[in-house]
Motif scaffolding. Structure first.
Motif, PDB file in Angstrom:
ATOM      1  N   ARG A  51       0.837  -1.198   0.000  1.00  0.00           N
ATOM      2  CA  ARG A  51       0.000   0.000   0.000  1.00  0.00           C
ATOM      3  C   ARG A  51       0.868   1.242   0.000  1.00  0.00           C
ATOM      4  NH1 ARG A  51      -4.839  -1.260   4.433  1.00  0.00           N
ATOM      5  NH2 ARG A  51      -6.123  -2.450   2.982  1.00  0.00           N
TER       6      ARG A  51
ATOM      7  N   ILE B  28       0.861   4.876   1.041  1.00  0.00           N
ATOM      8  CA  ILE B  28       0.064   5.631   2.003  1.00  0.00           C
ATOM      9  C   ILE B  28       0.633   7.030   2.155  1.00  0.00           C
ATOM     10  CG2 ILE B  28      -0.684   5.741   4.424  1.00  0.00           C
ATOM     11  CD1 ILE B  28      -0.505   2.638   4.410  1.00  0.00           C
TER      12      ILE B  28
ATOM     13  N   TRP C 199       3.918   0.530   2.492  1.00  0.00           N
ATOM     14  CA  TRP C 199       3.900  -0.470   3.567  1.00  0.00           C
ATOM     15  C   TRP C 199       3.242  -1.741   3.057  1.00  0.00           C
ATOM     16  CZ3 TRP C 199       1.670   3.171   7.980  1.00  0.00           C
ATOM     17  CH2 TRP C 199       2.704   3.997   8.460  1.00  0.00           C
TER      18      TRP C 199
ATOM     19  N   VAL D 183       0.994  -5.069   3.925  1.00  0.00           N
ATOM     20  CA  VAL D 183       0.025  -5.560   4.905  1.00  0.00           C
ATOM     21  C   VAL D 183      -0.492  -6.923   4.462  1.00  0.00           C
ATOM     22  CG1 VAL D 183      -0.701  -3.194   5.470  1.00  0.00           C
ATOM     23  CG2 VAL D 183      -2.062  -4.526   3.860  1.00  0.00           C
TER      24      VAL D 183
ATOM     25  N   PRO E  79      -2.773  -4.105  14.119  1.00  0.00           N
ATOM     26  CA  PRO E  79      -3.285  -3.090  13.187  1.00  0.00           C
ATOM     27  C   PRO E  79      -2.255  -2.557  12.202  1.00  0.00           C
ATOM     28  CG  PRO E  79      -3.093  -2.201  15.428  1.00  0.00           C
ATOM     29  CD  PRO E  79      -2.874  -3.681  15.534  1.00  0.00           C
TER      30      PRO E  79
ATOM     31  N   GLY F 231      -1.486   1.260   9.066  1.00  0.00           N
ATOM     32  CA  GLY F 231      -1.779   1.096   7.638  1.00  0.00           C
ATOM     33  C   GLY F 231      -2.673  -0.084   7.300  1.00  0.00           C
ATOM     34  N   ALA F 232      -2.701  -1.127   8.132  1.00  0.00           N
ATOM     35  CA  ALA F 232      -3.503  -2.302   7.769  1.00  0.00           C
ATOM     36  C   ALA F 232      -4.981  -2.057   8.051  1.00  0.00           C
ATOM     37  CB  ALA F 232      -3.007  -3.544   8.500  1.00  0.00           C
ATOM     38  N   ILE F 233      -5.293  -1.410   9.170  1.00  0.00           N
ATOM     39  CA  ILE F 233      -6.707  -1.119   9.462  1.00  0.00           C
ATOM     40  C   ILE F 233      -7.098   0.256   8.922  1.00  0.00           C
ATOM     41  CG2 ILE F 233      -6.801  -2.665  11.463  1.00  0.00           C
ATOM     42  CD1 ILE F 233      -6.690  -0.130  13.258  1.00  0.00           C
ATOM     43  N   ASN F 234      -6.125   0.986   8.411  1.00  0.00           N
ATOM     44  CA  ASN F 234      -6.372   2.303   7.810  1.00  0.00           C
ATOM     45  C   ASN F 234      -7.099   3.256   8.755  1.00  0.00           C
ATOM     46  OD1 ASN F 234      -6.375   4.367   5.853  1.00  0.00           O
ATOM     47  ND2 ASN F 234      -8.303   3.665   4.969  1.00  0.00           N
TER      48      ASN F 234
END
Lengths: 175, 175
Positions: A22, A24, A34, A36, A110, B62-65
């Motif tokens: 991603r 970001i 990053w 994920v 997360p 970044g994973a759960i934004n």
């Protein structure tokens, strides 16, 4: 400035795991890339019977390479509501039906795992089995809630969501 | 029969994530291949000051934004002891030194994440900053422990390890 995902690419698709890259935007002047792990949401159930015993499941987990005592849990299937998934997993994993109440929503890791886990409390347990899809043996373990809380501090229960949910249920129920 | 990892291969190596394929013998007649994400161990700290306020860190994940309020935490570097990593992260993330006591060991997602997290309680906090390595902005948030426990039930704190550790510390300290 709010952080924004500006692009996303699948960089690995395996048998069960998918890794995304991603891009970001963290601020006006800074964009990072990053990785994920994309994982669908899951449910976990604090199944509490009329004697205030919690029903846990002991099974082998391949990533930590040991057996661990966890809440009954599983994936939310495509199109399935979390409460329906919880009812299904409860029947598959411990062979019980019950009344479900949503307790808490958790993230697992997360920073690099997209998954969230919806945790339900199940009460009024009664036998209502459904054949499960587990490749391996599950052992059902029934423990007084107060003892399960003690076990969290003794290293006998180690999975973070299970500890969080048991401590949370104990507090809610005055144990 | 005890489950055994009989072979392991790296099937993906990205910028920060590595996926392994493991052949696992579940029983004499059954071997399965499961994917796991290989992640080094981490530490997290329940940092409690003399007023019984817990110090948390709000940052974007970044994973759960979204932004999430979590314990100060980070990776254990190669060759580093968990207690040393906890002391370093405490200084980097909230600029504090303190006395550390090991509270609990947690697995995060034992089915597909190798990582374990060692959770420490830090007390006797005093300023002792160390420049951190975070790419993004951390906001330090200081909250009465009793209020942090309430926030776990209100959806304001959602990360499983943070909930587990806060509930656990609250129980240990009689909050």
């Amino acid at each position: 400035v709010q952080e924004t995902i500006v692009a996303e690419r699948v960089v690995f698709q395996g048998r069960s795991l998918r890794v995304l890259e991603r891009d970001i935007q963290l601020s006006e002047s800074k964009t990072v890339t990053w990785e994920v792990l994309a994982k669908g949401d899951s449910v976990a159930i604090v199944a509490l019977d009329d004697d205030n015993f919690v029903w846990l499941v002991e099974e082998y987990f391949g990533a930590i390479n040991e057996r661990s005592l966890c809440l009954p849990k599983g994936r939310v299937d495509n199109g399935e509501l979390p409460a329906a998934a919880a009812a299904r997993e409860l029947r598959e994993e411990i062979g019980m039906g019950g009344e479900l109440e949503h307790l808490i929503t958790m993230s697992v890791s997360p920073g690099y795992l997209t998954q969230r886990t919806e945790v339900f409390l199940a009460t009024g347990l009664h036998p209502d089995p459904l054949p499960g899809d587990e490749a391996h043996h599950l052992e059902i373990v029934r423990i007084p809630l107060s003892q399960a809380i003690e076990m969290c501090g003794q290293g006998a229960i180690t999975e973070a969501r299970t500890i969080a949910a048991i401590m949370f249920a104990g507090r809610k129920l005055g144990c």
